[in-house]
Motif scaffolding. Structure first.
Motif, PDB file in Angstrom:
ATOM      1  N   ILE A 121       0.837  -1.203   0.000  1.00 37.01           N
ATOM      2  CA  ILE A 121       0.000   0.000   0.000  1.00 37.01           C
ATOM      3  C   ILE A 121       0.869   1.250   0.000  1.00 37.01           C
ATOM      4  O   ILE A 121       0.684   2.153  -0.819  1.00 37.01           O
ATOM      5  CB  ILE A 121      -0.888   0.028   1.262  1.00 37.01           C
ATOM      6  CG1 ILE A 121      -1.750  -1.222   1.356  1.00 37.01           C
ATOM      7  CG2 ILE A 121      -1.725   1.289   1.320  1.00 37.01           C
ATOM      8  CD1 ILE A 121      -2.831  -1.276   0.372  1.00 37.01           C
ATOM      9  N   VAL A 122       1.820   1.298   0.939  1.00 34.57           N
ATOM     10  CA  VAL A 122       2.644   2.494   1.101  1.00 34.57           C
ATOM     11  C   VAL A 122       3.343   2.836  -0.206  1.00 34.57           C
ATOM     12  O   VAL A 122       3.332   3.982  -0.656  1.00 34.57           O
ATOM     13  CB  VAL A 122       3.696   2.274   2.210  1.00 34.57           C
ATOM     14  CG1 VAL A 122       4.709   3.403   2.218  1.00 34.57           C
ATOM     15  CG2 VAL A 122       3.021   2.165   3.554  1.00 34.57           C
ATOM     16  N   ILE A 124       2.716   1.828  -3.347  1.00 32.70           N
ATOM     17  CA  ILE A 124       1.823   2.265  -4.438  1.00 32.70           C
ATOM     18  C   ILE A 124       1.503   3.734  -4.243  1.00 32.70           C
ATOM     19  O   ILE A 124       1.511   4.532  -5.185  1.00 32.70           O
ATOM     20  CB  ILE A 124       0.500   1.465  -4.467  1.00 32.70           C
ATOM     21  CG1 ILE A 124       0.715   0.044  -4.942  1.00 32.70           C
ATOM     22  CG2 ILE A 124      -0.498   2.119  -5.428  1.00 32.70           C
ATOM     23  CD1 ILE A 124      -0.553  -0.764  -4.958  1.00 32.70           C
ATOM     24  N   GLY A 125       1.246   4.112  -2.984  1.00 37.34           N
ATOM     25  CA  GLY A 125       0.949   5.509  -2.670  1.00 37.34           C
ATOM     26  C   GLY A 125       2.095   6.426  -3.028  1.00 37.34           C
ATOM     27  O   GLY A 125       1.922   7.402  -3.753  1.00 37.34           O
ATOM     28  N   LEU A 127       4.541   5.818  -4.980  1.00 39.89           N
ATOM     29  CA  LEU A 127       4.749   5.760  -6.434  1.00 39.89           C
ATOM     30  C   LEU A 127       3.983   6.887  -7.127  1.00 39.89           C
ATOM     31  O   LEU A 127       4.556   7.646  -7.924  1.00 39.89           O
ATOM     32  CB  LEU A 127       4.273   4.398  -6.963  1.00 39.89           C
ATOM     33  CG  LEU A 127       4.246   4.148  -8.466  1.00 39.89           C
ATOM     34  CD1 LEU A 127       5.620   3.819  -8.975  1.00 39.89           C
ATOM     35  CD2 LEU A 127       3.303   3.010  -8.807  1.00 39.89           C
TER      36      LEU A 127
ATOM     37  N   GLY B 310      -2.589   9.896  -3.817  1.00 38.95           N
ATOM     38  CA  GLY B 310      -1.642   8.976  -3.182  1.00 38.95           C
ATOM     39  C   GLY B 310      -1.604   9.160  -1.674  1.00 38.95           C
ATOM     40  O   GLY B 310      -1.622   8.189  -0.915  1.00 38.95           O
ATOM     41  N   PHE B 313      -4.770   7.887  -0.036  1.00 39.13           N
ATOM     42  CA  PHE B 313      -4.748   6.414  -0.063  1.00 39.13           C
ATOM     43  C   PHE B 313      -3.974   5.865   1.143  1.00 39.13           C
ATOM     44  O   PHE B 313      -4.491   5.052   1.920  1.00 39.13           O
ATOM     45  CB  PHE B 313      -4.101   5.973  -1.376  1.00 39.13           C
ATOM     46  CG  PHE B 313      -3.927   4.496  -1.514  1.00 39.13           C
ATOM     47  CD1 PHE B 313      -4.970   3.626  -1.267  1.00 39.13           C
ATOM     48  CD2 PHE B 313      -2.710   3.974  -1.915  1.00 39.13           C
ATOM     49  CE1 PHE B 313      -4.810   2.269  -1.414  1.00 39.13           C
ATOM     50  CE2 PHE B 313      -2.534   2.626  -2.065  1.00 39.13           C
ATOM     51  CZ  PHE B 313      -3.591   1.767  -1.815  1.00 39.13           C
ATOM     52  N   ILE B 314      -2.721   6.348   1.317  1.00 37.80           N
ATOM     53  CA  ILE B 314      -1.910   5.854   2.432  1.00 37.80           C
ATOM     54  C   ILE B 314      -2.579   6.182   3.763  1.00 37.80           C
ATOM     55  O   ILE B 314      -2.675   5.350   4.662  1.00 37.80           O
ATOM     56  CB  ILE B 314      -0.495   6.474   2.387  1.00 37.80           C
ATOM     57  CG1 ILE B 314       0.224   6.054   1.123  1.00 37.80           C
ATOM     58  CG2 ILE B 314       0.313   6.060   3.610  1.00 37.80           C
ATOM     59  CD1 ILE B 314       1.613   6.630   0.993  1.00 37.80           C
TER      60      ILE B 314
END
Lengths: 350, 332
Positions: A121-122, A124-125, A127, B310, B313-314
């Motif tokens: 998750i981290v 992808i974020g 990125l 992003g 999301f995190i």
């Protein structure tokens, strides 16, 4: 006389070297205009971008995590080194770019190790976040080096000084070998393997797992940024999507090189060799005149076969788990049948 | 004093775990109303929903993969593209044959993924990545990097126009058919996940693979079916996407893998597996749509939008997994 299992172990251990030799031999024999100094230089140059970035991906994987943000960190390093050049000079710009990569890694590491968010998750974020930052910084356009004097460093980095090894390739090899020695031969280096392979053992041994995870992400960020920066200096320009195709190749190479998604396995050097193998394959296919579509297909087939082979051998091992073949062999089949039927009748009686 | 503090934290955690993503959706709705009065208009709401129906279709299927504890299916984009291209190619035999062929592609890719991951326990991320490479390479090789157009391929039978209209068809003149299809899939898959024996077994499989295996659940079949469902909805989404863009090409569907993971995970399906629901996933999809819409109305440019997306999301996943841990319901 080596037994069959010896051969299997040998192939498993040196799989990537054998693959490289095989691909290279095939291309040298059949691909037109493949085996010459000029082409070897091209191969080494194009391999070094992903090979250095693969260091970080591998070490994060060894710690049992994923770093999908390498592709945008490569672009970040490239864009920043060209962007900072007019203000800081080359050395300052390189330091700044690598430091920025380190910051990305630090953020990843803190979120994974301290905030306990899954690394998938981290990263992808981050990125998407880093890609967004790159777009905001450049406005979406490619950055180019201006001023005649500034090409001197590029010329130095890209011209072979020894056989087909330009300085940029030599730097890459030195960094990879340096990390390989560090991870395999020093105590803190080996702790990375322990953290990924067996967290409980690491805890019992007093190894601070969190710190190692954070350092792995920092190394990953720095390596990716450095490889992007050197590549950008070499071609004197940086596009915003330089690293987009890298992620897939790095993941494929790292897995083919023997690292496991479960952590605790893999070697930086083997990942680098796997990148080289894929590059040789791509280059050779190019010499045959086939397009990039065939390269994607070929790397996909290689990755799929490696994964399938590993999964299948694991599957076979799993099937006999809990059985003791050496004991079963001693019993004769008739006796086994009797045992089975007596078990069945006992169950029925109950 | 300190007890009081933990209690309050727990109340917040309970709130998050119950309302989950709809809490975030409500915040976005309030922000949206404050930003622009056009926000709550029917046209804008319809555009919010319309903008994420294809993502929604992908996400409700991808939820099963994450629910089964297998992270994500990275072959979603190429499955979408492949089914779209094959559907266009089959248009010369009529619209029904085209849709059927597209679905068949999804079935095939889903079966391969399901078999290799379910039976041989290959790592899902790496295997689906390899699968994505292979299908993309195949597509670009067979069609030599060309795009194909439904209106050209289906010109002889007139099916091309029907195919293009698939996405644009409205029920009763107002409700887009894609939304109806998404609703049907969401409701159907909700019952599959929560009511069927397969869904319950999948929950145990996702929560603890070994426990499920030892208690006699056919884990290989369940995991395989999860990947099959994912590929099937990706194929449906791919057909709609191809119909929307009037072109079949290998690059269709790019980015839908990570977008689907985003929707699924902020929708409350944890990566650890066995937790979450389709209702939450739909909420996650809506939040993504609302977020894009609100940011566009606020005048934030697309570059900065990716940064905010992003970060949200995190943050969303971080808060959610933290509150679950605080409630002692998750160790992940």
């Amino acid at each position: 006389m080596p037994s069959q299992t010896d051969v299997v172990t040998f192939v498993n251990r040196y799989r990537i070297l054998l693959l490289l030799a095989l691909v290279f031999l095939f291309m040298a024999l059949f691909a037109p205009r493949f085996l010459n100094m000029f082409n070897m230089t091209i191969i080494m140059k194009s391999a070094s971008l992903n090979a250095m970035a693969a260091i970080g991906f591998t070490i994060v994987l060894i710690c049992g995590h994923l770093d999908l943000s390498v592709s945008s960190t490569i672009s970040l390093g490239a864009v920043l080194v060209i962007g900072f050049r007019p203000d800081l000079g080359w050395s300052g710009a390189i330091v700044a770019a690598v430091a920025a990569g380190g910051v990305v890694g630090l953020v990843n590491g803190l979120l994974v190790a301290k905030a306990r968010i899954h690394s998938f998750i981290v990263t992808i974020g981050t990125l998407t976040i880093v890609q967004g930052i790159i777009y905001v910084y450049t406005g979406g356009a490619a950055l180019n080096v201006t001023g005649a004097l500034d090409f001197a460093l590029a010329d130095f980095l890209e011209d072979p000084i020894l056989l087909f090894f330009p300085p940029r390739v030599i730097i890459t090899i030195l960094v990879i070998v340096g990390f390989e020695v560090f991870f395999l031969r020093t105590k803190p280096g080996r702790n990375f393997y322990m953290v990924g392979g067996n967290r409980e053992t690491a805890w019992l041994a007093g190894v601070k797992a969190d710190a190692y995870v954070i350092w792995a992400f920092i190394i990953s960020g720095c390596a990716a940024a450095l490889s992007g920066a050197l590549f950008a200096i070499g071609i004197s320009s940086a596009t915003t999507d330089l690293g987009v195709n890298s992620l897939m190749i790095i993941v494929a190479a790292t897995i083919i090189g023997g690292a496991s998604m479960n952590g605790g396995k893999g070697q930086v050097l083997y990942s680098g060799i796997a990148v080289l193998m894929l590059t040789v394959l791509f280059n050779g296919l190019n010499r045959f005149g086939v397009g990039s579509e065939f390269r994607i297909l070929a790397s996909g087939v290689i990755l799929a076969s490696v994964v399938l082979y590993e999964a299948y051998s694991n599957y076979k091992k799993e099937r006999i788990r809990g059985q003791r073949p050496e004991l079963l062999k001693e019993l004769d089949p008739q006796q086994l049948k009797n045992v089975a039927s007596s078990l069945k009748t006992r169950k029925l009686q109950e | 004093m300190s007890e009081d503090r933990t209690l309050r934290q727990n109340r917040f955690s309970v709130l998050i775990s119950v309302l989950g993503i709809y809490f975030l959706a409500a915040i976005l709705l309030i922000v949206g109303v404050m930003v622009s009065e056009r926000f709550l208009s029917a046209a804008n709401m319809l555009s919010v929903v319309g903008g994420v129906t294809i993502l929604g279709l992908v996400a409700v299927g991808a939820a099963f993969v994450t629910y089964s504890g297998h992270f994500a299916d990275l072959s979603i984009p190429t499955t979408m593209a492949f089914s779209g291209v094959m559907a266009v190619e089959a248009l010369q035999f009529g619209i029904v044959a085209a849709i059927f062929t597209g679905l068949l592609v999804g079935l095939l890719i889903g079966l391969i993924n399901g078999f290799v991951i379910g039976k041989f326990r290959a790592n899902p991320i790496v295997w689906t990545l390899a699968m994505a490479f292979v299908t993309r390479g195949l597509m670009r090789w067979i069609w030599s990097n060309r795009q194909i157009y439904p209106e050209v391929e289906g010109a002889a039978t007139g099916a091309g126009q029907h195919f293009v209209n698939l996405y644009r068809y409205h029920l009763l003149g107002v409700i887009p058919m894609t939304v109806v299809v998404l609703a049907a899939f969401a409701i159907g898959l909700h019952f599959v996940m929560k009511q069927s024996s397969f869904g319950r077994q999948l929950q145990i499989t996702g929560a603890s693979f070994e426990a499920a295996r030892l208690s006699g659940i056919n884990v290989s079949r369940n995991v395989g079916l999860a990947f099959l469902i994912c590929a099937m909805t990706a194929a449906v989404a791919g057909i709609f996407l191809t119909s929307l863009s009037r072109v079949g090409a290998y690059y269709m569907g790019e980015g839908y893998d990570f977008a689907a993971v985003t929707a699924v995970v902020i929708g409350g399906v944890t990566l650890a597996g066995g937790r979450g629901s389709i209702v939450g996933v739909i909420g996650g999809v809506l939040v993504i749509g609302l977020m894009r819409n609100v940011m566009t109305l606020m005048g934030i440019d697309t570059f900065a939008q990716t940064i905010v997306t992003g970060a949200v999301f995190i943050l969303a996943v971080g808060i959610q997994s933290n509150s679950l841990r605080r409630l002692g319901r998750d160790d992940a």
